[in-house]
Design a protein around this motif. Sequence first.
Motif, mmCIF file in Angstrom:
data_model
loop_
_atom_site.group_PDB
_atom_site.id
_atom_site.type_symbol
_atom_site.label_atom_id
_atom_site.label_comp_id
_atom_site.label_asym_id
_atom_site.label_seq_id
_atom_site.Cartn_x
_atom_site.Cartn_y
_atom_site.Cartn_z
ATOM 1 N N PHE A 71 81.146 27.154 34.865
ATOM 2 C CA PHE A 71 79.883 27.203 34.136
ATOM 3 C C PHE A 71 80.074 27.974 32.831
ATOM 4 N N LEU A 72 80.765 29.111 32.912
ATOM 5 C CA LEU A 72 81.024 29.905 31.702
ATOM 6 C C LEU A 72 81.965 29.182 30.741
ATOM 7 N N PHE A 73 82.891 28.390 31.287
ATOM 8 C CA PHE A 73 83.750 27.573 30.429
ATOM 9 C C PHE A 73 82.907 26.592 29.616
ATOM 10 N N GLY A 74 81.959 25.919 30.285
ATOM 11 C CA GLY A 74 81.072 25.004 29.574
ATOM 12 C C GLY A 74 80.203 25.720 28.562
ATOM 13 N N PHE A 75 79.693 26.882 28.950
ATOM 14 C CA PHE A 75 78.855 27.675 28.051
ATOM 15 C C PHE A 75 79.646 28.122 26.822
ATOM 16 N N ALA A 76 80.873 28.615 27.051
ATOM 17 C CA ALA A 76 81.700 29.101 25.945
ATOM 18 C C ALA A 76 82.142 27.971 25.021
ATOM 19 N N SER A 77 82.119 26.742 25.524
ATOM 20 C CA SER A 77 82.500 25.592 24.692
ATOM 21 C C SER A 77 81.442 25.278 23.643
ATOM 22 N N TYR A 78 80.213 25.732 23.878
ATOM 23 C CA TYR A 78 79.103 25.422 22.967
ATOM 24 C C TYR A 78 78.402 26.685 22.466
ATOM 25 N N TYR A 79 79.159 27.813 22.443
ATOM 26 C CA TYR A 79 78.516 29.075 22.103
ATOM 27 C C TYR A 79 77.965 29.076 20.672
ATOM 28 N N THR A 80 78.627 28.358 19.751
ATOM 29 C CA THR A 80 78.139 28.364 18.363
ATOM 30 C C THR A 80 76.812 27.638 18.259
ATOM 31 N N GLU A 81 76.675 26.510 18.965
ATOM 32 C CA GLU A 81 75.404 25.779 18.959
ATOM 33 C C GLU A 81 74.303 26.591 19.641
ATOM 34 N N ALA A 111 82.020 36.513 20.290
ATOM 35 C CA ALA A 111 81.452 35.160 20.336
ATOM 36 C C ALA A 111 79.927 35.187 20.340
ATOM 37 N N LEU A 112 79.353 36.023 21.220
ATOM 38 C CA LEU A 112 77.888 36.084 21.313
ATOM 39 C C LEU A 112 77.287 37.054 20.307
ATOM 40 N N LEU A 113 78.132 37.831 19.644
ATOM 41 C CA LEU A 113 77.711 38.776 18.596
ATOM 42 C C LEU A 113 76.763 39.852 19.118
ATOM 43 N N TYR A 114 76.929 40.234 20.388
ATOM 44 C CA TYR A 114 76.157 41.353 20.923
ATOM 45 C C TYR A 114 76.697 42.650 20.316
ATOM 46 N N SER A 115 75.826 43.624 20.127
ATOM 47 C CA SER A 115 76.279 44.936 19.659
ATOM 48 C C SER A 115 77.106 45.604 20.752
ATOM 49 N N LYS A 116 77.958 46.520 20.367
ATOM 50 C CA LYS A 116 78.798 47.201 21.348
ATOM 51 C C LYS A 116 77.975 47.975 22.390
ATOM 52 N N PRO A 117 76.932 48.713 21.986
ATOM 53 C CA PRO A 117 76.130 49.407 23.000
ATOM 54 C C PRO A 117 75.472 48.447 23.992
#
Length: 514
Positions: free
Chosen positions: A95-105, A42-48
């Motif tokens: 809080f993380l639920f709300g954050f994950a609801s708008y992760y694309t924006e 979702a956040l597109l962080y690299s694996k490392p």
Amino acid sequence: MNSPATPKGHPKGLYVLFATEMWERFNYYGMRAILIFFMTDALLYSKPFASNLYGGYTGLVYLTPLVGGYIADRYWGNRQSIIIGGLFMALAEFFLFGFASYYTELRESPELARLLFYVGLGLMIAGNGFFKPNISSLVGQLYSNTDTRKDAAYTIFYMGINVGGMLGPFICGLVGNTGNPAHFKWAFLAAGIGMLLSVITMKLLQEKYLVSHDGRPVGVIPEHMDGKNHFLKKTFSLNSVIFILAIAAAAIGLLYLHADQIVDISILLIVGLVIILVVIFSDKGLSTIERKQVGVILIVSFFVIFFWSAFEQAGASLSFFANEQTDRYIPLLNFTVPPSWFQSLNSAFVVIFAPLFAAIWLFLGKRKMEPNSPTKMAIGLLLLAIGFLVIAIGVKDPQQTKVNMMWLTSMYALHTWGELCLSPIGLSLVNKLAPVRFASLLMGVWFMANAAANVLAGKLSALYPPPGETTRFLGYTITSLYDFFMLFVVMAGVASLILFFLTRFLGRWMNESK
């Protein structure tokens, strides 16, 4: 004169704590099961980067209980600390639920997204610090010191931990780890609901059932706080909330510094350990025997770092492996197993095999063949190494793209057997050997070893080799998954052999002949 008979059954308060802990572990392990996938998918962080951040987060989770336990003992009591800590953990999940609801924006503002994500993690770390150390101590307070039911009570309570640890990844993985990043929010919501159920259970039933054998309430505000005016006297006050938020803010700052490799949390752990050792060994009242026993605790704590840093790959590199290199499709059911479900296996195997291991130690003990505690822990490290050897064999063929689920399942079974040889044995060892006046400090050393192991776990997970690329660790070149898993075979195997070599020496320091 005959001593009073031990009552049959267990106090109802034990089952209140069982349910409270079960739902909290549902929350924590459910969220942990999808965390690495949320960061990478979702956040597109690299694996490392995600691995290093994961290690920093789980490391801090083991550090804050030192603060929470201290505050509970002196100001708030266990009950109130559990409730306020649980509320902050629930707040973190919502809080993380709300954050994950708008992760694309939020991807369009990566720094803002990162800050908000870290806020959620920081709230979780702070809340956990007040919940984790206090609920376990309440179990023992329900019984008298001579009550023979106490060991059985901790076994029942331990089952509650693992029932929650089994259900959390299963439910959160089912609703959140679907392959669609938009669904991760439901995992955070499910975890938050579980945490609320934990707090509600505790709040509604504590007054009636959390009482000692003679009817006195347990886990209440310490008596020495009566009438005292202290800024932390009231649990649910502006001062107390600000205090916990300050801990969360410190955790957020440390996550930034650690993830960006500006400051390594391991350095803080080393500094903390040095301070604790100075405090303990500068005490002139410490006898020679006590000094040796403290030395045993320090040595075994060092070795558990090697165990947990490999074991905790479950939430990081082994999650990558389950997602990408494991054939999870079941043709008979036309169903693909979510990769996060594999994190339920450890808790399920604990529930299945814990009675067997208890019976084995009892059987050997009656025949005076039971190994001493360091030997059991060395066996645990050896089983861990064998588990990684199994999965290394499974991926040795470079032509094979994916392995059968049974390879991963077998590895988790061996890891659980290793855990049952090491984790409860190590905790019992610390409690048994620690001088009374340093019991809390030395339990802090145990927690710090776990924290250091989790930080190291993140660093090792960052070595997980991308296809066609090479990573390196202390001169060891990793070009394949076989090389990667063999790193843990060698690390845990060598640690096991050294600890086996030291067992007689440590046994003498413990005043044991085995």
